[in-house]
Design a protein around this motif. Structure first.
Motif, PDB file in Angstrom:
ATOM      1  N   THR A  70      48.061  26.067 -37.172  1.00  8.10           N
ATOM      2  CA  THR A  70      46.775  26.240 -36.888  1.00  8.10           C
ATOM      3  C   THR A  70      45.711  26.225 -37.887  1.00  8.10           C
ATOM      4  OG1 THR A  70      47.466  27.286 -34.759  1.00  8.10           O
ATOM      5  CG2 THR A  70      45.136  27.537 -35.818  1.00  8.10           C
ATOM      6  N   THR A  71      46.393  27.080 -39.059  1.00  5.64           N
ATOM      7  CA  THR A  71      45.601  26.979 -40.414  1.00  5.64           C
ATOM      8  C   THR A  71      45.361  25.636 -40.855  1.00  5.64           C
ATOM      9  OG1 THR A  71      46.434  29.098 -40.537  1.00  5.64           O
ATOM     10  CG2 THR A  71      45.771  28.054 -42.542  1.00  5.64           C
ATOM     11  N   LEU A  72      46.638  24.824 -41.151  1.00  8.06           N
ATOM     12  CA  LEU A  72      46.359  23.393 -41.510  1.00  8.06           C
ATOM     13  C   LEU A  72      45.258  22.526 -40.928  1.00  8.06           C
ATOM     14  CD1 LEU A  72      50.320  22.836 -42.361  1.00  8.06           C
ATOM     15  CD2 LEU A  72      48.421  23.520 -44.050  1.00  8.06           C
ATOM     16  N   LEU A  73      45.380  22.977 -39.717  1.00  6.37           N
ATOM     17  CA  LEU A  73      44.562  22.020 -38.767  1.00  6.37           C
ATOM     18  C   LEU A  73      43.021  22.450 -38.839  1.00  6.37           C
ATOM     19  CD1 LEU A  73      46.700  21.294 -35.797  1.00  6.37           C
ATOM     20  CD2 LEU A  73      46.063  19.537 -37.591  1.00  6.37           C
ATOM     21  N   ALA A  74      42.775  23.632 -39.152  1.00  3.18           N
ATOM     22  CA  ALA A  74      41.538  24.186 -38.842  1.00  3.18           C
ATOM     23  C   ALA A  74      40.573  23.639 -40.018  1.00  3.18           C
ATOM     24  CB  ALA A  74      41.537  25.794 -39.540  1.00  3.18           C
ATOM     25  N   ASP A  75      39.122  23.804 -40.092  1.00  4.08           N
ATOM     26  CA  ASP A  75      38.326  23.261 -40.862  1.00  4.08           C
ATOM     27  C   ASP A  75      38.668  24.053 -42.408  1.00  4.08           C
ATOM     28  OD1 ASP A  75      35.478  23.189 -38.615  1.00  4.08           O
ATOM     29  OD2 ASP A  75      36.943  21.644 -39.181  1.00  4.08           O
ATOM     30  N   ARG A  76      38.670  23.184 -43.288  1.00  2.00           N
ATOM     31  CA  ARG A  76      38.985  23.285 -44.717  1.00  2.00           C
ATOM     32  C   ARG A  76      37.824  23.524 -45.490  1.00  2.00           C
ATOM     33  NH1 ARG A  76      43.229  20.944 -42.289  1.00  2.00           N
ATOM     34  NH2 ARG A  76      42.297  18.930 -42.622  1.00  2.00           N
ATOM     35  N   PRO A  77      37.739  24.495 -46.623  1.00  2.00           N
ATOM     36  CA  PRO A  77      36.601  24.540 -47.236  1.00  2.00           C
ATOM     37  C   PRO A  77      36.577  23.210 -48.347  1.00  2.00           C
ATOM     38  CG  PRO A  77      38.208  26.105 -48.077  1.00  2.00           C
ATOM     39  CD  PRO A  77      38.862  25.555 -46.793  1.00  2.00           C
ATOM     40  N   GLY A  78      35.448  22.785 -48.796  1.00  2.00           N
ATOM     41  CA  GLY A  78      35.324  21.841 -49.965  1.00  2.00           C
ATOM     42  C   GLY A  78      35.803  22.172 -50.844  1.00  2.00           C
ATOM     43  N   THR A  79      35.953  21.381 -51.992  1.00  2.00           N
ATOM     44  CA  THR A  79      36.668  21.634 -53.182  1.00  2.00           C
ATOM     45  C   THR A  79      35.660  21.890 -54.094  1.00  2.00           C
ATOM     46  OG1 THR A  79      36.588  19.063 -53.758  1.00  2.00           O
ATOM     47  CG2 THR A  79      38.728  20.003 -52.719  1.00  2.00           C
ATOM     48  N   GLY A  80      34.426  21.697 -53.886  1.00  2.00           N
ATOM     49  CA  GLY A  80      33.569  21.976 -54.942  1.00  2.00           C
ATOM     50  C   GLY A  80      32.977  20.735 -55.740  1.00  2.00           C
ATOM     51  N   GLY A  81      31.905  21.104 -56.203  1.00  2.00           N
ATOM     52  CA  GLY A  81      31.603  20.089 -57.248  1.00  2.00           C
ATOM     53  C   GLY A  81      32.223  19.897 -58.743  1.00  2.00           C
ATOM     54  N   GLY A  82      32.229  18.773 -59.420  1.00  2.00           N
ATOM     55  CA  GLY A  82      32.475  18.607 -60.660  1.00  2.00           C
ATOM     56  C   GLY A  82      34.049  18.235 -60.504  1.00  2.00           C
ATOM     57  N   ASN A  83      34.557  18.587 -61.670  1.00  2.00           N
ATOM     58  CA  ASN A  83      36.250  18.183 -61.682  1.00  2.00           C
ATOM     59  C   ASN A  83      37.200  19.452 -61.194  1.00  2.00           C
ATOM     60  OD1 ASN A  83      36.343  15.565 -62.252  1.00  2.00           O
ATOM     61  ND2 ASN A  83      35.300  16.061 -64.110  1.00  2.00           N
ATOM     62  N   ARG A  84      36.710  20.590 -61.140  1.00  2.00           N
ATOM     63  CA  ARG A  84      37.397  21.804 -60.935  1.00  2.00           C
ATOM     64  C   ARG A  84      37.776  21.886 -59.408  1.00  2.00           C
ATOM     65  NH1 ARG A  84      36.164  25.833 -65.893  1.00  2.00           N
ATOM     66  NH2 ARG A  84      37.932  26.565 -65.130  1.00  2.00           N
ATOM     67  N   ARG A  85      39.037  21.886 -59.146  1.00  2.00           N
ATOM     68  CA  ARG A  85      39.559  22.237 -57.686  1.00  2.00           C
ATOM     69  C   ARG A  85      39.717  23.666 -57.439  1.00  2.00           C
ATOM     70  NH1 ARG A  85      43.973  18.470 -56.617  1.00  2.00           N
ATOM     71  NH2 ARG A  85      44.368  20.092 -54.948  1.00  2.00           N
ATOM     72  N   GLY A  86      39.804  24.603 -58.478  1.00  2.00           N
ATOM     73  CA  GLY A  86      40.143  25.837 -58.107  1.00  2.00           C
ATOM     74  C   GLY A  86      41.598  26.154 -58.230  1.00  2.00           C
TER      75      GLY A  86
END
Length: 522
Positions: A70-86
């Motif tokens: 369920t977690t994997l199929l849920a809407d996922r947050p964006g990775t954000g701008g630039g090259n930093r993915r967190g």
């Protein structure tokens, strides 16, 4: 409707007094009319109730694994701008691996997850085979009821219709004679996997009446389970009206080293390549064909070369790659593949000759020749004499067993680093074997210590998140700290590397947790 469009101040509806109450009266009249029309509808004939979905005999997911899905199929947050993915793992990239693990363990998809699963597969074609295998018969049943999910019926191994097996001869004939093209391709592919002879006989019965473009697709299905018994049918296809069909038939025949076509190609190629003993050391001499005759064309040699390619080298390459590799030891003094590849080649023909041997080794799945052409991974430029490109090396590696493949790529990385390794890593089995995983981590650590930004290694990092063994996570912990910056370090590079290693470590730990949950230990 007319009054509503024009406005009650411009047209007063019949039967209603003009004034400020007219709009309210108009809406009341519309409401009454709506109720009157609905009340006056005659009941429609009830639609036929759909047949229930076929029963799925597989066991349900463990509860923790179901929650993870369920977690994997849920809407996922964006990775954000630039090259930093967190530092958070990329759940979108973990879903394919989760599906693979669930399918390996034979679990059935929770019914309530099927709509989200089908939506995910609709948006990503790479997910479809695993998602539909996991979704099982209920997913195909749902897909038949929703136009947005119709792709599942086309993508399913049996077209969503429960294809007959080779023993169901009447159903096989009916589907072959009456089915749509996609259904016939699916049927032929399934039969070919289970009974190559049945599939070949089915195709041969209707071959003369099939369209050229259909014949090509049907012929391509014979790659599965290719056997010497296919030779007679493929020889007939060499006389087909379609040039593409003839070329495919010739390619399949050349993959059968004992076929008559392979023998003809060996004879032609042998007249072009010989050993010259008049030089200081034995040297391979090449005399490329001077013409492409009708018999060569029938055997699949394309007469017209691509732009920028010489005719004679084009013809030579096609002859050599279609000739059985067993031709050359006998032709070149009983030498082994390694010894043959080490021989000098006269008149700048080495690249063409070795490139053709590369393609032959891939086509014939010959590991001995692949090893010879790859050479040791420590060779300068990491290329065996015939490995003219990374793509060629990747194809040669695919002929080796997974452990040997991983060992070769690990040696390549130890010598040459990661700059050219991305395509080679894609040819290795997942999860990566321990020597390969260690080589990748060591190379990433070296790249970090060099002080550059990690962005040029983002592709390898992404692969590592999916392919490194989760057992590497403890070893990576020491790399998650931010290194001290030196005068040669790019500004802020250390924190970027720290984030990348934290994300890699978190992803490996999450993959380990997913595996435990699917084992029922979560």
């Amino acid at each position: 409707m007319t009054v509503a469009l024009l406005g009650t101040d411009r047209r007063t509806p019949a039967g209603l007094p003009p004034g400020t109450e007219t709009p309210v009266a108009l809406l009341d009249a519309a409401a009454v009319e709506t109720v009157r029309r609905r009340a006056g509808l005659r009941p429609a004939r009830a639609a036929a109730r759909p047949e229930p979905a076929a029963r799925d005999p597989r066991p349900p997911l463990p509860p923790a694994a179901a929650r993870r899905l369920t977690t994997l199929l849920a809407d996922r947050p964006g990775t954000g701008g630039g090259n930093r993915r967190g530092t958070a793992p990329d759940l979108m990239e973990l879903l394919p691996q989760w599906l693979q693990l669930a399918n390996e363990r034979g679990y059935a998809a929770p019914p309530e997850s099927l709509p989200a699963l089908l939506d995910a597969a609709r948006g990503r074609t790479d997910l479809r085979p695993a998602a539909l295998a996991f979704g099982g018969p209920r997913a195909l049943w749902l897909a038949a009821l929703n136009q947005d999910w119709r792709f599942a019926l086309r993508s399913a191994p049996d077209g969503g219709g429960g294809l007959p097996g080779p023993e169901e001869t009447d159903r096989v004939q009916q589907q072959w004679q009456e089915g749509l093209f996609a259904e016939r391709v699916a049927l032929l592919t399934r039969l070919r996997d289970r009974s190559p002879a049945t599939a070949r006989e089915l195709l041969a019965a209707t071959w003369p009446t099939e369209r050229a473009e259909d014949r090509l697709m049907f012929l391509d299905a014979l790659r599965t389970g290719l056997e010497s018994a296919d030779e007679a049918f493929l020889e007939q296809a060499l006389s087909d009206r379609s040039r593409n069909v003839r070329a495919t038939a010739a390619e399949l025949l050349s993959a059968l080293p004992g076929s008559a076509l392979a023998g003809r190609m060996a004879e032609r190629a042998g007249t072009c390549v010989a050993l010259d003993h008049t030089r200081e050391r034995p040297t391979i001499a090449v005399e490329a064909p001077h013409a492409c005759d009708a018999d060569m064309e029938r055997d699949g040699v394309a007469p017209k070369p691509p732009s920028g390619r010489g005719q004679r080298s084009w013809w030579l390459g096609q002859l050599v790659e279609a000739a059985p590799l067993a031709t050359w030891p006998a032709r070149l003094g009983g030498r082994t593949p390694e010894e043959i590849v080490a021989l000098p080649v006269a008149d700048d023909w080495q690249s063409e000759l070795h490139g053709s041997w590369c393609r032959a080794a891939v086509r014939q799945r010959d590991a001995a020749w692949a090893r010879a052409l790859l050479g040791p991974p420590s060779r300068p430029e990491a290329g065996g004499p015939g490995a003219v490109s990374l793509a060629e090396r990747s194809k040669l590696l695919a002929t080796l067993e997974s452990a040997e493949r991983a060992k070769w790529v690990a040696g390549f990385i130890d010598t040459h680093g990661l700059s050219e390794a991305f395509q080679l890593l894609g040819a290795c089995a997942v999860p990566w074997a321990e020597p390969l995983g260690q080589a990748v981590v060591d190379a990433l650590e070296i790249a970090r210590d060099a002080g550059s930004y990690p962005w040029s290694f983002s592709g390898v990092m992404g692969l590592a998140e999916r392919c490194l063994s989760p057992t590497e996570a403890p070893r990576l912990e020491t790399l998650t700290a931010t290194p001290e910056e030196t005068e040669n370090t790019a500004p802020g590079a250390g924190s970027y590397w720290s984030e990348a290693f934290q994300r890699l470590t978190a992803t490996l730990r999450l993959r380990a947790t997913m595996g435990a949950e699917l084992e029922g230990a979560g």
